[in-house]
Design an enzyme around this catalytic site. Structure first.
Site, PDB file in Angstrom:
ATOM      1  N   SER A 149      24.396   9.549 -26.487  1.00  0.00           N
ATOM      2  CA  SER A 149      23.860  10.491 -26.270  1.00  0.00           C
ATOM      3  C   SER A 149      24.292  11.647 -26.878  1.00  0.00           C
ATOM      4  O   SER A 149      24.102  11.450 -28.443  1.00  0.00           O
ATOM      5  CB  SER A 149      24.303  11.541 -25.010  1.00  0.00           C
ATOM      6  OG  SER A 149      23.420  12.914 -24.588  1.00  0.00           O
ATOM      7  N   ASP A 201      18.914  10.077 -21.335  1.00  0.00           N
ATOM      8  CA  ASP A 201      20.051   9.903 -21.863  1.00  0.00           C
ATOM      9  C   ASP A 201      21.132   8.808 -21.669  1.00  0.00           C
ATOM     10  O   ASP A 201      21.007   9.061 -20.533  1.00  0.00           O
ATOM     11  CB  ASP A 201      20.919  11.175 -21.336  1.00  0.00           C
ATOM     12  CG  ASP A 201      21.813  11.551 -21.881  1.00  0.00           C
ATOM     13  OD1 ASP A 201      23.185  10.542 -21.731  1.00  0.00           O
ATOM     14  OD2 ASP A 201      21.713  12.789 -22.989  1.00  0.00           O
TER      15      ASP A 201
END
Length: 312
Positions: free
Chosen positions: A39, A153
């Site tokens: 991320s 993610d």
């Protein structure tokens, strides 16, 4: 001078602290020889590997709340609330069309394959699509589609990707976790509990079932800790408004933080780094991307303390 394998965790805007960690390592003359990230950690890690992290820090320091909203590109379709196309365009201006295998520092970005329910490591191929896949927070950013796979993610399965750097030829591994404990003065909750007092819950059980055997279940729950501080009504019905006054984006990000904190603890127990820098959850909300300068400095100070402690 030491050779460092750098692991950068997920946590939204708190990831600006990664930039401070890198600054502190360089100020001590250490060389980063491998980097992995999830991320926001994938964003900063990719820019570190490409030698563009200083330019990114300068750009991030100019962001305001309004500019952050524009960069998100709100949308009403595609599996998320925003597309992040303008953000990726800004990153493209910084690094251009570069391949991961051509970066001067070995790099891994971690994403999650929703259909396969497995994490995906990007160690070859175009850099920016790998970053885009890794930052796709479910519910906030639209998923990325790479080679027919729906990717979101990486923090969903691996918030602190220590594994990709395990074989790096480094003197030590430094990991920056963005899932640290909250400050002592922040709200907390018992590990187990009911939302109403036990006596009230038992009375409600009697009213609903009117059967003797159902009452045995009440006594079996005597070791469950009630939330005594909560003054809840004995009757909770549809007429009582118990909805929290928070935005959907906050619910999503707080839920994601709760999940990632638990996973991070398991990851650290399985493969502890030589040096761990822990950024507390309370340092910033996931979407506080307008607070770059203070979070960079926080990362630098926390890394300085961690390195000093390791040298003692």
């Amino acid at each position: 001078m030491a050779r460092v394998a750098l692991v950068l965790g997920s946590g939204g805007a708190r990831g600006y602290a990664h930039l401070g960690a890198v600054e502190e390592l360089r100020s001590r003359g250490h060389e980063i020889v491998a980097v992995s990230g999830t991320s926001m950690g994938a964003v900063v890690g990719g820019l570190v590997a490409a030698g563009k992290d200083r330019e990114f820090a300068d750009w991030a320091s100019t962001l305001t709340s309004r500019r952050v909203l524009r960069l998100a590109d709100p949308t009403w379709a595609g599996g998320g609330a925003a597309t992040a196309e303008r953000l990726m365009a800004a990153l493209d201006e910084l690094v251009g069309d570069v391949m991961i295998e051509d970066l001067p520092i070995p790099y891994t970005a971690v994403a999650t394959d929703l259909a396969a329910r497995r994490e995906v490591w990007f160690q070859r191929g175009p850099l920016l699509p790998a970053i885009r896949a890794s930052i796709a927070i479910p519910g906030l950013f639209t998923p990325a589609v790479v080679d027919g796979r729906i990717l979101v993610d990486g923090g969903l399965l691996n918030p602190l990707p220590l594994d990709p750097t395990a074989a790096a030829a480094a003197d030590f591994t430094l990991a920056v976790s963005l899932q640290g404990p909250r400050e002592p003065n922040e709200p907390s909750s018992p590990a187990r509990g009911f939302s109403v007092r036990r006596a009230e819950w038992a009375a409600d059980l009697r009213r609903r079932f009117r059967r003797g055997e159902a009452l045995a279940a009440v006594d079996d729950l005597a070791d469950v800790v009630p939330i005594g501080a909560v003054e809840a009504p004995a009757e909770v019905g549809p007429e009582v408004d118990v909805r929290p006054d928070v935005r959907t984006s906050e619910v999503v990000s707080l839920s994601f933080d709760a999940m990632q904190s638990l996973i991070t603890r398991y990851r650290l127990a399985a493969l502890p780094p030589d040096v761990l820098v822990t950024v507390p959850l309370g340092a910033a909300r996931t979407l506080d991307f307008h607070r770059a300068e203070e979070l960079v400095e926080l990362g630098r100070q926390l890394t300085k303390q961690a390195l000093d402690d390791a040298d003692r």
